[in-house]
Design an enzyme around this catalytic site. Structure first.
Site, PDB file in Angstrom:
ATOM      1  N   ASP A   1     -11.654  -0.049 -12.066  1.00 37.55           N
ATOM      2  CA  ASP A   1     -12.265  -0.816 -13.170  1.00 37.55           C
ATOM      3  C   ASP A   1     -11.698  -0.364 -14.510  1.00 37.55           C
ATOM      4  OD1 ASP A   1     -13.551   1.614 -12.714  1.00 37.55           O
ATOM      5  OD2 ASP A   1     -15.567   0.859 -13.134  1.00 37.55           O
TER       6      ASP A   1
ATOM      7  N   ASP B   1      -4.076  -6.159  -5.026  1.00 36.02           N
ATOM      8  CA  ASP B   1      -4.054  -7.618  -5.114  1.00 36.02           C
ATOM      9  C   ASP B   1      -4.630  -8.067  -6.452  1.00 36.02           C
ATOM     10  OD1 ASP B   1      -3.830 -10.329  -4.218  1.00 36.02           O
ATOM     11  OD2 ASP B   1      -5.995 -10.299  -3.843  1.00 36.02           O
TER      12      ASP B   1
ATOM     13  N   LYS C   1     -11.267   4.113  -6.485  1.00 38.83           N
ATOM     14  CA  LYS C   1     -12.663   4.031  -6.941  1.00 38.83           C
ATOM     15  C   LYS C   1     -13.421   5.133  -6.218  1.00 38.83           C
ATOM     16  CE  LYS C   1     -16.191   1.972  -8.962  1.00 38.83           C
ATOM     17  NZ  LYS C   1     -16.390   1.942 -10.418  1.00 38.83           N
TER      18      LYS C   1
ATOM     19  N   TYR D   1      -7.756  -5.680   4.253  1.00 39.13           N
ATOM     20  CA  TYR D   1      -6.891  -6.685   4.870  1.00 39.13           C
ATOM     21  C   TYR D   1      -6.669  -6.448   6.360  1.00 39.13           C
ATOM     22  CZ  TYR D   1      -5.545  -8.849   0.416  1.00 39.13           C
ATOM     23  OH  TYR D   1      -5.554  -9.519  -0.782  1.00 39.13           O
TER      24      TYR D   1
ATOM     25  N   ASP E   1      -2.439  -9.494 -10.260  1.00 37.03           N
ATOM     26  CA  ASP E   1      -2.594 -10.774 -10.955  1.00 37.03           C
ATOM     27  C   ASP E   1      -2.806 -10.535 -12.450  1.00 37.03           C
ATOM     28  OD1 ASP E   1      -2.291 -12.262  -8.639  1.00 37.03           O
ATOM     29  OD2 ASP E   1      -4.044 -13.530  -9.012  1.00 37.03           O
TER      30      ASP E   1
HETATM   31  C1  IPM Z   1      -0.824 -12.171  -2.851  1.00 38.52           C
HETATM   32  C2  IPM Z   1      -1.763 -13.242  -2.377  1.00 38.52           C
HETATM   33  C3  IPM Z   1      -2.108 -12.993  -0.928  1.00 38.52           C
HETATM   34  C4  IPM Z   1      -2.817 -11.652  -0.844  1.00 38.52           C
HETATM   35  C5  IPM Z   1      -2.944 -14.097  -0.286  1.00 38.52           C
HETATM   36  C6  IPM Z   1      -2.304 -15.446  -0.452  1.00 38.52           C
HETATM   37  C7  IPM Z   1      -3.247 -13.817   1.157  1.00 38.52           C
HETATM   38  O1  IPM Z   1      -2.886 -13.306  -3.186  1.00 38.52           O
HETATM   39  O2  IPM Z   1       0.304 -12.099  -2.334  1.00 38.52           O
HETATM   40  O3  IPM Z   1      -1.193 -11.416  -3.754  1.00 38.52           O
HETATM   41  O4  IPM Z   1      -4.041 -11.580  -0.973  1.00 38.52           O
HETATM   42  O5  IPM Z   1      -2.128 -10.660  -0.638  1.00 38.52           O
HETATM   43 MN    MN Z   2      -2.854 -11.949  -4.846  1.00 47.38          MN
END
Ligand code: IPM
Ligand code: MN
Length: 355
Positions: A223, A247, A189, A137, A251
């Protein structure tokens, strides 16, 4: 009466609808715990960008530094090219305010459906500490000969020892304060990323040995971590990981705790101004219908209290969310399927928060 000054960025889509419910719960909490919240609203987001071409101006950043915390709804607009608002607002704030930890609890509340078979609230309760300002990032790299068959593009996973240390130290301290399993799992990793992974591995061990002998250390490749999160989530207590891996696995974490409707995140600068958000995004197709789930935003408000040092008030938010879900009246975490409106869910939680 303690007063907190909060900058509110309701943002796009359903952001404003869920932020209002978070504020409703904060009002109830405030009355009970002797806290009051003074809000200043900022209209950053897709609409403002389309109107003025502005994302998050530097003057506003300077103002944001003066608040106790920032409470964010959602950023993302269907008419704006992907990347502009994300980079211009969300990532800009994270970087400029040096919010170097992204804290994402993965907690399954009662009556919330998880896609994991035979797993319940006892098994799904851990926290991911995602490094939030470094790695890929950072944006170091570049492209050349773009559009030709010989084009080259790079984006580098860059980490300084300093950036790794402060994140790992935060994670250890968090595991200690959490006082649950006293376990900090590093996710990386290092079988392939032998340089940057090795830096993380050494820092994890050095800081753990020297400063946190009471916290057990473990390591998973990223992984394998996705596999264990599905197979044996009860294995985890606190995970610390670099930015992009974090990130991705957060999710997955959001899904196993019941979905984006209940997943909260905090962008934390322990020495500065932090920003709290539901991580689900702006959900344009549900905007304005009063059917979006406000629980993620409410949980984010709870994290905000905890980070402000109001641990008891934060616990009340958690207990109120717990109690609201325990009634069984909120039938699903998905927008439109809650069996209640956005504001009814807010009312329900606020009622328990006040009681
Ligand atoms: C998150 C989102 C952001 C990230 C995006 C929207 C830039 O996916 O907050 O996890 O990648 O950090
Ligand atoms: Mn995200």
């Amino acid at each position: 009466m303690k007063v907190y000054n909060i900058a509110v960025i309701p943002g796009d889509g359903t952001g404003p609808e869920v932020v209002v419910e978070g504020q409703k719960v904060l009002a109830a909490i405030g009355a009970r715990h002797g806290l009051s919240f003074r809000y200043e609203t900022y209209d950053f987001g897709g609409d403002r960008y389309l109107r003025t071409g502005e994302t998050l101006p530097d003057s506003a950043l300077q103002e944001l530094r003066g608040y106790d915390a920032i409470y964010l709804g959602a950023i993302g607009h269907p008419d704006v090219k992907p990347g502009i608002l994300e980079k211009g607002i969300l990532l800009k704030a994270r970087f400029a305010l040096d919010q170097y930890v992204n804290l994402r609890p993965v907690k399954l509340y009662p009556n919330v459906e998880t896609p994991l078979k035979d797993k319940g609230p006892d098994e799904i309760d851990f926290v991911i500490v995602r490094e939030n300002t470094g790695g890929i990032y950072t944006g170091i790299g570049g492209a050349t000969m773009v559009g030709t068959p010989h084009e080259i593009a790079t984006q580098v996973m860059v980490y300084s020892r300093h950036v790794v240390e402060r994140c790992v130290r935060y994670a250890y301290a968090f595991a200690r304060r959490r006082a649950r399993k006293s376990l900090l799992t590093l996710v990386h990793k290092n079988n392939v990323l032998t340089d940057v992974g090795d830096l993380w591995v050494r820092v994890h061990k050095e800081i753990g040995d020297a400063e946190f002998p009471d916290i057990r250390q473990d390591y998973n490749h990223v992984d394998a971590c996705t596999m264990w999160m599905v197979k044996s989530p009860e294995f985890y207590d606190v995970i610390v990981t670099e930015n992009l891996f974090g990130d991705i696995i957060t999710d997955l974490g959001a899904m196993i705790q019941g979905g984006m409707g209940i997943a909260a995140g905090g962008n934390i600068n322990p020495e500065g101004v932090s920003m709290f958000e539901p991580i689900g995004g702006s959900a344009p197709k549900y905007t304005g219908q009063g059917i979006i789930n406000p629980l993620a935003a409410i949980c984010a408000a709870g994290m905000m209290l905890d980070t402000l040092g109001e641990a008891e008030a934060a616990l009340t938010v958690d207990q109120a969310v717990h109690a609201a879900l325990a009634t069984g009246r909120i039938r699903s975490m998905a927008a439109g399927r809650m069996g209640m409106s956005t504001s009814e869910v807010g009312d329900l939680v606020a009622g328990y928060a006040a009681a």
